[in-house]
Design a protein around this motif. Structure first.
Motif, PDB file in Angstrom:
ATOM      1  N   VAL A 154       6.904  11.474  11.762  1.00 27.21           N
ATOM      2  CA  VAL A 154       6.345  12.755  12.229  1.00 27.21           C
ATOM      3  C   VAL A 154       5.535  13.423  11.117  1.00 27.21           C
ATOM      4  N   GLN A 155       5.822  13.049   9.870  1.00 21.30           N
ATOM      5  CA  GLN A 155       5.122  13.689   8.747  1.00 21.30           C
ATOM      6  C   GLN A 155       3.945  12.836   8.255  1.00 21.30           C
ATOM      7  N   ALA A 156       3.672  11.716   8.906  1.00 19.30           N
ATOM      8  CA  ALA A 156       2.595  10.840   8.428  1.00 19.30           C
ATOM      9  C   ALA A 156       1.259  11.585   8.453  1.00 19.30           C
ATOM     10  N   ALA A 193      -2.514   4.623  -2.397  1.00 18.57           N
ATOM     11  CA  ALA A 193      -3.383   5.417  -1.519  1.00 18.57           C
ATOM     12  C   ALA A 193      -2.753   6.792  -1.315  1.00 18.57           C
ATOM     13  N   VAL A 194      -2.526   7.505  -2.432  1.00 17.80           N
ATOM     14  CA  VAL A 194      -1.804   8.777  -2.341  1.00 17.80           C
ATOM     15  C   VAL A 194      -2.733   9.976  -2.518  1.00 17.80           C
ATOM     16  N   GLY A 195      -4.001   9.761  -2.307  1.00 23.23           N
ATOM     17  CA  GLY A 195      -4.942  10.881  -2.293  1.00 23.23           C
ATOM     18  C   GLY A 195      -5.956  10.851  -3.427  1.00 23.23           C
ATOM     19  N   TYR A 196      -7.080  11.490  -3.146  1.00 23.44           N
ATOM     20  CA  TYR A 196      -8.142  11.638  -4.146  1.00 23.44           C
ATOM     21  C   TYR A 196      -7.826  12.853  -5.017  1.00 23.44           C
ATOM     22  N   ARG A 197      -8.558  12.980  -6.128  1.00 21.17           N
ATOM     23  CA  ARG A 197      -8.376  14.117  -7.020  1.00 21.17           C
ATOM     24  C   ARG A 197      -9.715  14.513  -7.619  1.00 21.17           C
ATOM     25  N   VAL A 203       0.871  -1.178   0.000  1.00 22.27           N
ATOM     26  CA  VAL A 203       0.000   0.000   0.000  1.00 22.27           C
ATOM     27  C   VAL A 203       0.908   1.228   0.000  1.00 22.27           C
ATOM     28  N   VAL A 204       0.739   2.104  -0.970  1.00 24.88           N
ATOM     29  CA  VAL A 204       1.592   3.303  -1.046  1.00 24.88           C
ATOM     30  C   VAL A 204       0.816   4.486  -0.480  1.00 24.88           C
ATOM     31  N   GLY A 205       1.440   5.210   0.459  1.00 29.34           N
ATOM     32  CA  GLY A 205       0.764   6.369   1.062  1.00 29.34           C
ATOM     33  C   GLY A 205       0.649   6.181   2.552  1.00 29.34           C
ATOM     34  N   ASN A 206       0.575   7.294   3.265  1.00 28.55           N
ATOM     35  CA  ASN A 206       0.570   7.237   4.723  1.00 28.55           C
ATOM     36  C   ASN A 206      -0.592   8.030   5.307  1.00 28.55           C
ATOM     37  N   GLY A 207      -1.729   7.994   4.601  1.00 27.80           N
ATOM     38  CA  GLY A 207      -2.912   8.693   5.103  1.00 27.80           C
ATOM     39  C   GLY A 207      -3.914   7.697   5.684  1.00 27.80           C
ATOM     40  N   ASN A 208      -5.088   8.189   6.017  1.00 26.79           N
ATOM     41  CA  ASN A 208      -6.096   7.313   6.623  1.00 26.79           C
ATOM     42  C   ASN A 208      -6.683   6.310   5.633  1.00 26.79           C
ATOM     43  N   VAL A 209      -6.644   6.638   4.335  1.00 29.10           N
ATOM     44  CA  VAL A 209      -7.121   5.649   3.360  1.00 29.10           C
ATOM     45  C   VAL A 209      -6.165   4.448   3.352  1.00 29.10           C
ATOM     46  N   ALA A 210      -4.866   4.715   3.469  1.00 28.66           N
ATOM     47  CA  ALA A 210      -3.890   3.620   3.552  1.00 28.66           C
ATOM     48  C   ALA A 210      -4.183   2.750   4.782  1.00 28.66           C
ATOM     49  N   MET A 211      -4.522   3.414   5.905  1.00 33.77           N
ATOM     50  CA  MET A 211      -4.850   2.660   7.126  1.00 33.77           C
ATOM     51  C   MET A 211      -6.092   1.791   6.902  1.00 33.77           C
ATOM     52  N   ASP A 212      -7.102   2.392   6.256  1.00 33.46           N
ATOM     53  CA  ASP A 212      -8.357   1.665   6.007  1.00 33.46           C
ATOM     54  C   ASP A 212      -8.118   0.411   5.166  1.00 33.46           C
ATOM     55  N   VAL A 213      -7.386   0.582   4.045  1.00 33.69           N
ATOM     56  CA  VAL A 213      -7.255  -0.572   3.155  1.00 33.69           C
ATOM     57  C   VAL A 213      -6.350  -1.646   3.780  1.00 33.69           C
TER      58      VAL A 213
HETATM   59  P1  NAP Z   1      -4.018  12.057   2.611  1.00 34.86           P
HETATM   60  O1  NAP Z   1      -4.401  12.139   4.033  1.00 34.86           O
HETATM   61  O2  NAP Z   1      -3.767  13.312   1.877  1.00 34.86           O
HETATM   62  O3  NAP Z   1      -2.720  11.121   2.521  1.00 34.86           O
HETATM   63  C1  NAP Z   1      -2.064  10.916   1.314  1.00 34.86           C
HETATM   64  C2  NAP Z   1      -0.746  10.235   1.595  1.00 34.86           C
HETATM   65  O4  NAP Z   1      -0.143   9.907   0.350  1.00 34.86           O
HETATM   66  C3  NAP Z   1       0.268  11.109   2.341  1.00 34.86           C
HETATM   67  O5  NAP Z   1       0.945  10.325   3.271  1.00 34.86           O
HETATM   68  C4  NAP Z   1       1.210  11.575   1.223  1.00 34.86           C
HETATM   69  O6  NAP Z   1       2.516  11.824   1.660  1.00 34.86           O
HETATM   70  C5  NAP Z   1       1.216  10.338   0.361  1.00 34.86           C
HETATM   71  N1  NAP Z   1       1.658  10.592  -1.000  1.00 34.86           N
HETATM   72  C6  NAP Z   1       1.199  11.540  -1.864  1.00 34.86           C
HETATM   73  N2  NAP Z   1       1.852  11.448  -3.040  1.00 34.86           N
HETATM   74  C7  NAP Z   1       2.739  10.442  -2.899  1.00 34.86           C
HETATM   75  C8  NAP Z   1       3.704   9.865  -3.754  1.00 34.86           C
HETATM   76  N3  NAP Z   1       3.868  10.303  -4.991  1.00 34.86           N
HETATM   77  N4  NAP Z   1       4.441   8.838  -3.289  1.00 34.86           N
HETATM   78  C9  NAP Z   1       4.278   8.374  -2.046  1.00 34.86           C
HETATM   79  N5  NAP Z   1       3.374   8.871  -1.180  1.00 34.86           N
HETATM   80  C10 NAP Z   1       2.618   9.897  -1.611  1.00 34.86           C
HETATM   81  O7  NAP Z   1      -5.103  11.290   1.715  1.00 34.86           O
HETATM   82  P2  NAP Z   1      -6.078  10.036   1.987  1.00 34.86           P
HETATM   83  O8  NAP Z   1      -5.461   8.999   2.826  1.00 34.86           O
HETATM   84  O9  NAP Z   1      -6.601   9.702   0.641  1.00 34.86           O
HETATM   85  O10 NAP Z   1      -7.264  10.698   2.819  1.00 34.86           O
HETATM   86  C11 NAP Z   1      -8.062  11.777   2.298  1.00 34.86           C
HETATM   87  C12 NAP Z   1      -8.767  12.487   3.438  1.00 34.86           C
HETATM   88  O11 NAP Z   1      -9.796  11.648   3.965  1.00 34.86           O
HETATM   89  C13 NAP Z   1      -7.843  12.811   4.595  1.00 34.86           C
HETATM   90  O12 NAP Z   1      -8.173  14.048   5.122  1.00 34.86           O
HETATM   91  C14 NAP Z   1      -8.144  11.699   5.578  1.00 34.86           C
HETATM   92  O13 NAP Z   1      -7.853  12.024   6.924  1.00 34.86           O
HETATM   93  C15 NAP Z   1      -9.622  11.493   5.345  1.00 34.86           C
HETATM   94  N6  NAP Z   1      -9.998  10.133   5.781  1.00 34.86           N
HETATM   95  C16 NAP Z   1     -10.322   9.972   7.077  1.00 34.86           C
HETATM   96  C17 NAP Z   1     -10.614   8.710   7.555  1.00 34.86           C
HETATM   97  C18 NAP Z   1     -10.941   8.543   9.015  1.00 34.86           C
HETATM   98  O14 NAP Z   1     -11.139   9.532   9.706  1.00 34.86           O
HETATM   99  N7  NAP Z   1     -10.976   7.334   9.535  1.00 34.86           N
HETATM  100  C19 NAP Z   1     -10.581   7.605   6.706  1.00 34.86           C
HETATM  101  C20 NAP Z   1     -10.228   7.802   5.380  1.00 34.86           C
HETATM  102  C21 NAP Z   1      -9.925   9.085   4.916  1.00 34.86           C
HETATM  103  P3  NAP Z   1       3.039  13.314   1.888  1.00 34.86           P
HETATM  104  O15 NAP Z   1       2.461  13.748   3.192  1.00 34.86           O
HETATM  105  O16 NAP Z   1       4.503  13.172   1.893  1.00 34.86           O
HETATM  106  O17 NAP Z   1       2.521  14.144   0.730  1.00 34.86           O
END
Ligand code: NAP
Length: 467
Positions: free
Chosen positions: A204-206, A324-328, A153-163
């Motif tokens: 620290v940057q997760a 899991a590197v973010g929505y667009r 799983v690539v990415g360190n956001g909550n979607v990465a945690m979910d999947v």
């Molecule tokens: P996110 O929080 O923006 O995380 C995206 C992750 O992808 C970051 O760790 C980012 O690292 C990494 N990333 C981006 N480009 C990359 C690349 N080219 N190579 C490697 N890593 C890369 O996005 P998300 O996980 O899709 O979540 C979207 C929003 O929904 C967030 O606000 C999240 O908190 C929310 N959400 C909440 C929950 C919950 O509350 N349980 C569940 C799911 C989603 P960098 O920081 O280095 O850019």
């Protein structure tokens, strides 16, 4: 306009949290008489609360009770199965409503831009999430969980945690949730033993939040692995942690505790890697290996710590990769769009003309298509407040032109002409009741319908006055 003799007519495009908070705010505005038509492409409302929030996070989904109260309000209508750009256009909305609010979220995914990204077995996590949550557009997708032992799983956001959690939880656990039946069936046959989560920067940057990462360490039958050397802090990160919020310090403590755990012998494990980026995916026809580079952190001009690739690389085997590197955000037909940001250009929620930069009264944005895909569900409430304040300011100042054909009947006639029969909120309630009843037979919150035909069939009983 805005009084009982001539209520303000507002179209909201999208029925996710940001759309509902916008409607709620308008309804709560003292002295304002408002009629709200909420357009939705699917027969089911609530956006990512239904098709994004993880099935094992039911508590979060109870927020829909607030949205149901909004729908109960006089003057509110849901027009489901109506697609913007197909059944209704920007021009139509401007003709029939005094104000239009785009609340369409961010439906696509960001890309990694690395070789092999398009190989079979490499998927956006956003689609995987939609698949296991029963989104009708994604129900037929296929995932390689039955012939691989490792998923990256690539990415360190909550979607990465979910999947990572969904791939690791036991079938017994998942069976108690409202995960779509097709996903339950596939995941029951899963051979995945290890999920490796790659964070390109340090601990620290997760981007994930405390409860979400902690939960991974509490999963039954799952070991959690963190390499101590990958969470060692450089000076800048240590300083950021010391001066940062408590929540960040807690996350770091959790990760340290994971790193100190003795090796376990559970049948599944989740490995949280840091300072690690995929640089290529290899395989003949499908993903077989992931090449990972070690990163170090470097300050950029703004002082932010960025990941800089080193020449230390390794290769690991994996049969599936979830990005899991973010929505667009996705552009809407005829509506200005900022390609770089993936949002509709706006100033505090007021649409901005791309050429002149001038704000356009009468058209607004809210939620992820306004600010980008960040924050939790509740963030959209404050966001909606800001957008509605701009809308009301325009109303006060007489800047809302007044629709040419401001009536619900005119909209109904237009849609009928286009052979589009909207689904009502009452019809959604019948789908909701049906799903909950089916769920109650097996002690689940609901059993989701995932086919549009099935949904229409259940809903048609309401339209024809049946039970
Ligand atoms: P996110 O929080 O923006 O995380 C995206 C992750 O992808 C970051 O760790 C980012 O690292 C990494 N990333 C981006 N480009 C990359 C690349 N080219 N190579 C490697 N890593 C890369 O996005 P998300 O996980 O899709 O979540 C979207 C929003 O929904 C967030 O606000 C999240 O908190 C929310 N959400 C909440 C929950 C919950 O509350 N349980 C569940 C799911 C989603 P960098 O920081 O280095 O850019």
């Amino acid at each position: 306009m805005g009084k009982a003799t001539r209520p303000l007519r507002v179209a909201i495009v999208g029925s996710g949290p940001s759309g509902f908070y916008t409607a709620e705010r308008l309804q709560q505005t003292e002295g304002l008489e408002v009629e709200i038509d909420m357009f939705e492409r699917l027969p089911t409302p609530f956006g990512l609360v239904r098709v994004g929030v993880a099935p094992d996070h039911q508590k979060i989904k109870s927020v829909t009770k607030q949205y149901e109260a909004v729908a109960d309000h006089p003057g509110y209508r849901l027009l489901g199965c109506v697609e913007f750009g197909t059944h209704i256009t920007r021009e139509d909305l401007r003709r029939h409503y005094d104000a239009v609010v785009y609340a369409v979220g961010a439906a696509a995914d960001r890309r990694l831009g690395i070789p092999g990204e398009e190989l079979k077995g490499s998927h956006p996590a956003t689609e995987f999430v939609a698949w296991y949550n029963g989104h009708p557009d994604h129900k037929d997708l296929e995932y390689e969980v039955q012939n691989t032992e490792r998923v990256v799983v690539v990415g360190n956001g909550n979607v990465a945690m979910d999947v990572a959690r969904m791939l690791s939880r036991s079938h017994a656990d998942l069976q108690k949730t409202d995960m779509a039946d097709h996903a339950l069936e596939v995941l029951a046959q899963s051979t995945v033993r290890e999920v490796v989560v790659l964070g390109r920067r340090g601990p620290v940057q997760a981007a994930f939040t405390g409860p979400e990462v902690k939960e991974l360490g509490e999963l039954e039958g799952v070991d959690i692995v963190v390499h101590a050397d990958e969470i060692e802090l450089d000076d800048a990160s240590r300083e950021a942690l010391e001066n940062g919020p408590k929540s960040q310090q807690k996350i770091y403590e959790t990760l340290r505790e994971f790193a100190e755990r003795p090796p376990g012998d559970a049948s599944r494990r989740i490995v949280l890697r840091f300072l690690a980026s995929p640089v290529a995916l290899h395989g003949d026809e499908r993903v077989e290996k992931v090449v990972i580079a070690r990163n170090r952190l470097e300050s950029d001009d703004s002082g932010a710590l960025r990941a800089r690739q080193t020449d230390q690389v390794e290769e690991i085997e994996a049969g599936m990769v979830l990005r899991a590197v973010g929505y667009r955000g996705v552009p809407l037909k005829d509506v200005p769009f900022d390609e770089r940001a993936g949002t509709i250009p706006n100033e505090r929620g007021r649409l901005r003309d791309l050429d002149t930069g001038e704000p356009l009264a009468g058209e607004y944005v809210v939620g992820w298509i306004k600010r980008g895909p960040s924050g939790v569900i509740g963030t959209n409430r404050a966001d909606a407040r800001e957008t509605v304040a701009e809308l009301l300011e325009d109303l006060e100042a007489g800047r809302l032109g007044g629709a040419e054909a401001p009536s619900a009947e005119a909209v109904d006639a237009l849609l009928a002409e286009r052979e589009c029969t909207p689904m009502t909120f009452e019809q959604w309630r019948s789908i909701d009741a049906h799903e909950r009843e089916r769920g109650s037979w097996s002690d689940r919150p609901r059993v989701k319908l995932t086919s549009l035909d099935e949904m229409r069939q259940i809903a048609s009983a309401v339209a024809s006055g049946g039970d």
